[in-house]
Design a protein around this motif. Structure first.
Motif, PDB file in Angstrom:
ATOM      1  N   TYR A 149       0.875  -1.167   0.000  1.00 31.54           N
ATOM      2  CA  TYR A 149       0.000   0.000   0.000  1.00 31.54           C
ATOM      3  C   TYR A 149       0.914   1.218   0.000  1.00 31.54           C
ATOM      4  O   TYR A 149       1.626   1.478   0.973  1.00 31.54           O
ATOM      5  CB  TYR A 149      -0.905   0.022   1.233  1.00 31.54           C
ATOM      6  N   ASP A 150       0.927   1.947  -1.113  1.00 32.06           N
ATOM      7  CA  ASP A 150       1.846   3.072  -1.269  1.00 32.06           C
ATOM      8  C   ASP A 150       1.080   4.236  -1.877  1.00 32.06           C
ATOM      9  O   ASP A 150       0.722   4.217  -3.053  1.00 32.06           O
ATOM     10  CB  ASP A 150       3.016   2.672  -2.172  1.00 32.06           C
ATOM     11  N   GLY A 151       0.832   5.249  -1.053  1.00 35.21           N
ATOM     12  CA  GLY A 151       0.061   6.399  -1.496  1.00 35.21           C
ATOM     13  C   GLY A 151       0.872   7.529  -2.060  1.00 35.21           C
ATOM     14  O   GLY A 151       0.321   8.586  -2.398  1.00 35.21           O
ATOM     15  N   SER A 152       2.181   7.364  -2.206  1.00 35.34           N
ATOM     16  CA  SER A 152       3.024   8.435  -2.722  1.00 35.34           C
ATOM     17  C   SER A 152       2.766   8.662  -4.208  1.00 35.34           C
ATOM     18  O   SER A 152       2.366   7.749  -4.939  1.00 35.34           O
ATOM     19  CB  SER A 152       4.502   8.114  -2.492  1.00 35.34           C
ATOM     20  N   ILE A 186      12.839  -3.882  -2.812  1.00 35.95           N
ATOM     21  CA  ILE A 186      12.231  -2.609  -3.226  1.00 35.95           C
ATOM     22  C   ILE A 186      12.646  -1.461  -2.313  1.00 35.95           C
ATOM     23  O   ILE A 186      12.070  -0.372  -2.372  1.00 35.95           O
ATOM     24  CB  ILE A 186      10.699  -2.714  -3.289  1.00 35.95           C
ATOM     25  N   GLY A 187      13.619  -1.706  -1.452  1.00 37.49           N
ATOM     26  CA  GLY A 187      14.100  -0.653  -0.561  1.00 37.49           C
ATOM     27  C   GLY A 187      13.200  -0.369   0.618  1.00 37.49           C
ATOM     28  O   GLY A 187      13.293   0.706   1.231  1.00 37.49           O
ATOM     29  N   ALA A 188      12.323  -1.290   0.958  1.00 35.74           N
ATOM     30  CA  ALA A 188      11.459  -1.119   2.125  1.00 35.74           C
ATOM     31  C   ALA A 188      12.236  -1.465   3.394  1.00 35.74           C
ATOM     32  O   ALA A 188      13.160  -2.272   3.379  1.00 35.74           O
ATOM     33  CB  ALA A 188      10.223  -1.999   2.013  1.00 35.74           C
ATOM     34  N   LYS A 189      11.850  -0.880   4.499  1.00 35.28           N
ATOM     35  CA  LYS A 189      12.496  -1.113   5.784  1.00 35.28           C
ATOM     36  C   LYS A 189      11.665  -2.093   6.609  1.00 35.28           C
ATOM     37  O   LYS A 189      10.456  -1.918   6.767  1.00 35.28           O
ATOM     38  CB  LYS A 189      12.644   0.208   6.549  1.00 35.28           C
ATOM     39  N   PHE A 190      12.313  -3.125   7.101  1.00 35.53           N
ATOM     40  CA  PHE A 190      11.625  -4.117   7.929  1.00 35.53           C
ATOM     41  C   PHE A 190      11.066  -3.459   9.182  1.00 35.53           C
ATOM     42  O   PHE A 190      11.763  -2.718   9.879  1.00 35.53           O
ATOM     43  CB  PHE A 190      12.595  -5.238   8.310  1.00 35.53           C
ATOM     44  N   LEU A 191       9.801  -3.720   9.461  1.00 36.91           N
ATOM     45  CA  LEU A 191       9.143  -3.180  10.647  1.00 36.91           C
ATOM     46  C   LEU A 191       9.037  -4.243  11.726  1.00 36.91           C
ATOM     47  O   LEU A 191       9.549  -4.088  12.835  1.00 36.91           O
ATOM     48  CB  LEU A 191       7.759  -2.645  10.274  1.00 36.91           C
ATOM     49  N   ARG A 192       8.381  -5.370  11.411  1.00 39.32           N
ATOM     50  CA  ARG A 192       8.246  -6.472  12.347  1.00 39.32           C
ATOM     51  C   ARG A 192       7.608  -7.657  11.638  1.00 39.32           C
ATOM     52  O   ARG A 192       7.127  -7.531  10.492  1.00 39.32           O
ATOM     53  CB  ARG A 192       7.391  -6.073  13.556  1.00 39.32           C
ATOM     54  N   ASP A 193       7.573  -8.789  12.299  1.00 39.00           N
ATOM     55  CA  ASP A 193       6.844  -9.944  11.783  1.00 39.00           C
ATOM     56  C   ASP A 193       5.369  -9.817  12.136  1.00 39.00           C
ATOM     57  O   ASP A 193       5.011  -9.260  13.189  1.00 39.00           O
ATOM     58  CB  ASP A 193       7.394 -11.237  12.396  1.00 39.00           C
ATOM     59  N   VAL A 194       4.522 -10.313  11.264  1.00 40.10           N
ATOM     60  CA  VAL A 194       3.117 -10.472  11.623  1.00 40.10           C
ATOM     61  C   VAL A 194       3.055 -11.600  12.648  1.00 40.10           C
ATOM     62  O   VAL A 194       3.635 -12.667  12.450  1.00 40.10           O
ATOM     63  CB  VAL A 194       2.265 -10.824  10.386  1.00 40.10           C
ATOM     64  N   GLU A 195       2.385 -11.361  13.755  1.00 39.78           N
ATOM     65  CA  GLU A 195       2.333 -12.357  14.820  1.00 39.78           C
ATOM     66  C   GLU A 195       1.432 -13.527  14.430  1.00 39.78           C
ATOM     67  O   GLU A 195       0.463 -13.346  13.687  1.00 39.78           O
ATOM     68  CB  GLU A 195       1.801 -11.728  16.107  1.00 39.78           C
ATOM     69  N   GLY A 215       6.799  -4.328   6.426  1.00 36.91           N
ATOM     70  CA  GLY A 215       7.828  -3.321   6.205  1.00 36.91           C
ATOM     71  C   GLY A 215       7.196  -1.970   5.931  1.00 36.91           C
ATOM     72  O   GLY A 215       5.991  -1.863   5.664  1.00 36.91           O
ATOM     73  N   THR A 216       8.009  -0.940   5.974  1.00 33.69           N
ATOM     74  CA  THR A 216       7.550   0.410   5.663  1.00 33.69           C
ATOM     75  C   THR A 216       8.299   0.927   4.441  1.00 33.69           C
ATOM     76  O   THR A 216       9.448   0.577   4.196  1.00 33.69           O
ATOM     77  CB  THR A 216       7.782   1.366   6.837  1.00 33.69           C
ATOM     78  N   ILE A 217       7.613   1.748   3.689  1.00 29.81           N
ATOM     79  CA  ILE A 217       8.192   2.401   2.521  1.00 29.81           C
ATOM     80  C   ILE A 217       7.593   3.793   2.449  1.00 29.81           C
ATOM     81  O   ILE A 217       6.497   4.020   2.975  1.00 29.81           O
ATOM     82  CB  ILE A 217       7.908   1.586   1.238  1.00 29.81           C
ATOM     83  N   ASP A 218       8.293   4.739   1.846  1.00 24.54           N
ATOM     84  CA  ASP A 218       7.756   6.092   1.749  1.00 24.54           C
ATOM     85  C   ASP A 218       6.375   6.050   1.135  1.00 24.54           C
ATOM     86  O   ASP A 218       6.192   5.597   0.007  1.00 24.54           O
ATOM     87  CB  ASP A 218       8.675   6.965   0.874  1.00 24.54           C
ATOM     88  N   GLY A 219       5.406   6.473   1.903  1.00 27.30           N
ATOM     89  CA  GLY A 219       4.045   6.495   1.397  1.00 27.30           C
ATOM     90  C   GLY A 219       3.189   5.349   1.860  1.00 27.30           C
ATOM     91  O   GLY A 219       1.997   5.303   1.555  1.00 27.30           O
TER      92      GLY A 219
END
Length: 473
Positions: free
Chosen positions: A13-16, A212-221, A194-198
């Motif tokens: 999901y990328d709204g940029s 894709i250059g996304a940053k790891f946030l956490r695992d889905v539990e 993960g997170t990505i700009d947008g």
């Protein structure tokens, strides 16, 4: 004959303003190609309109630039790469699965295997459902859409459906307004955020985030439902908190070595498996080699722990995929020689320790050992970075009925003679439980121990295999 899948999932999901979600999904699936080489699909959400394309083949075979452009841009997309249990390519079973119900369109991508899928399908058919595929994703889609009639949202419908789903399922679902990701309460299959700009990204493995250059946030539990929409990230943990059981074979073979699953590096886990093997099964030798690809890290760990030099024993044809999905034994045997060639300079005149991830039926191991001896190895000692398979898997990995498992027919010494090695040593059950110490969840080791995180059927369901493992080409 039913087909069920072990697969790779991706959603974004990328709204940029600069977002190209179709291209990002393509790159993510390319990174997850090791999890499924039979078919590939992408669904893009462009302002509530879902456009999908899927076909048999690898990601680069199914999608070219024009095909990706035809999907549109939008803010959301999900994708899927798939294996089947019988090696037969089938476009109909390719995912994401698109359904249209009274509340609108829905795209579903699934990784895992339901142990009560047959019962749920029969129950649905008795109330008028008509199935067009043989994959569990369609059963799950029916369960969600029927629950949706009496619920306020797709995520609430999924929460209701999960009370009836039993087995392994990681899911990425897309509606006209949001992406929903979920993991079964035991967490059999991996899923990360993960997170990505947008916006946000969800994927089977962290290597797809990296692509894709996304940053790891956490695992889905295990048991968690995650919602990605214009309001950001939300979570439902109603089904969390039970006994967990991630498939430990993700660390041994399935996942890419550069991924981190539930807090543990796959590469580090394989190094540790090799080190424990060296402690449990030492032997005098001149060189340690690994069978590409998942045996390489374990071989390096064995070499470091034992002090025996590590060498490159095989050259792999990188243009040949995971050819063990070939349907006949004759094709599988021939594929070994196409896929691997011995580097004679490494093994000629030497006592060789060969490390591989598993032995199922033993046929491929015997062929590889024969290749080493023909290249001049004076001794071949095989070390396996998992315990013997003595039970089937009900949750998606192709570990067959007991009558097809060599470890259920022969002792370790007899297996060694069968495949032609001078000695054979497996990683112990205790050892495999130690390779990923510090993980955020417990492990399923049922195929080695017969003890599963949840109750399993008395008899192996027909064609519940989703992922064929490396030893059996």
């Amino acid at each position: 004959m039913g087909i069920h899948e072990e697969c790779g999932l991706f959603g974004i999901y990328d709204g940029s303003a600069s977002a190209n979600v179709a291209l990002s999904t393509y790159y993510g699936l390319y990174a997850l190609q090791h999890r499924g080489q039979e078919s590939c699909g992408i669904t893009v959400n462009d302002d509530g309109i879902l456009t999908s394309y899927k076909d048999v083949g690898l990601a680069h075979e199914v999608f070219d630039q024009d095909r990706l452009l035809s999907l549109g841009k939008g803010k959301m997309a999900i994708g899927h790469v798939r294996y089947s249990g019988d090696g037969v390519a089938n476009r109909l079973n390719a995912q994401p699965l698109m359904v249209r119900h009274i509340k609108g369109p829905l795209a579903v991508a699934h990784n895992g295997a339901l142990i009560n899928g047959h019962e749920l399908k029969e129950e649905l058919e008795m109330t008028g459902a008509i199935f067009h595929t043989t994959c569990d994703a369609e059963i799950i889609a029916y369960m969600i859409t029927r629950a949706r009639l009496a619920s306020k949202s797709i995520e609430e419908a999924l929460e209701i459906a999960m009370t009836k789903l039993k087995g392994a399922y990681s899911l990425v679902i897309m509606s006209p307004k949001k992406i929903i990701a979920a993991r079964d309460p035991q967490g059999f299959r991996p899923l990360c955020l993960g997170t990505i700009d947008g916006g946000y990204v969800v994927a089977s493995e962290t290597c797809a985030l990296d692509s894709i250059g996304a940053k790891f946030l956490r695992d889905v539990e295990p048991g968690e439902i995650v919602i990605l929409d214009e309001n950001g990230l939300r979570s439902n943990r109603t089904h969390c908190g039970g006994k967990t059981g991630l498939c430990v074979f993700e660390y041994v073979y399935t996942a890419r070595p550069d991924s981190v699953i539930d807090g543990v590096s796959v590469h580090a886990a394989r190094l540790k498996a090799g080190a424990i093997l060296a402690q449990e099964h030492p032997v005098e030798a001149d060189v340690v080699i690994g069978v590409p690809d998942s045996g390489l890290d374990a071989a390096l760990g064995y070499a470091r722990e034992s002090g025996i030099p590590y060498g490159i024993g095989f050259i792999k044809n990188r243009y040949v995929g995971r050819t063990f999905i070939l349907p006949t034994q004759a094709e599988r045997v021939e594929a070994v020689h196409i896929k691997l060639n011995v580097l004679a300079d490494t093994v000629k005149g030497k006592r060789v320790i060969m490390v591989d991830d598993s032995i199922v039926r033993g046929t491929t191991s015997a062929n590889i050992v024969r290749m080493l001896r023909e290249a001049g190895a004076t001794e071949v000692h095989m070390r396996v970075s998992s315990p013997p398979f003595i039970n089937p898997c009900y949750f998606g990995t192709d570990i067959d009925d007991k009558d097809k498992l060599i470890a259920c027919k022969m002792s370790i010494e007899e297996i060694g003679k069968q495949i032609g090695v001078d000695s054979l040593g497996y990683l112990s059950v205790d050892g495999i439980k130690r390779i990923a110490e510090g993980a955020h969840c417990d492990f399923c080791t049922g195929c080695f121990t017969g003890v599963y995180p949840i109750e399993v059927p008395e008899k192996m369901p027909v064609d519940k295999f989703c992922y064929k493992i490396s030893e059996e080409v």
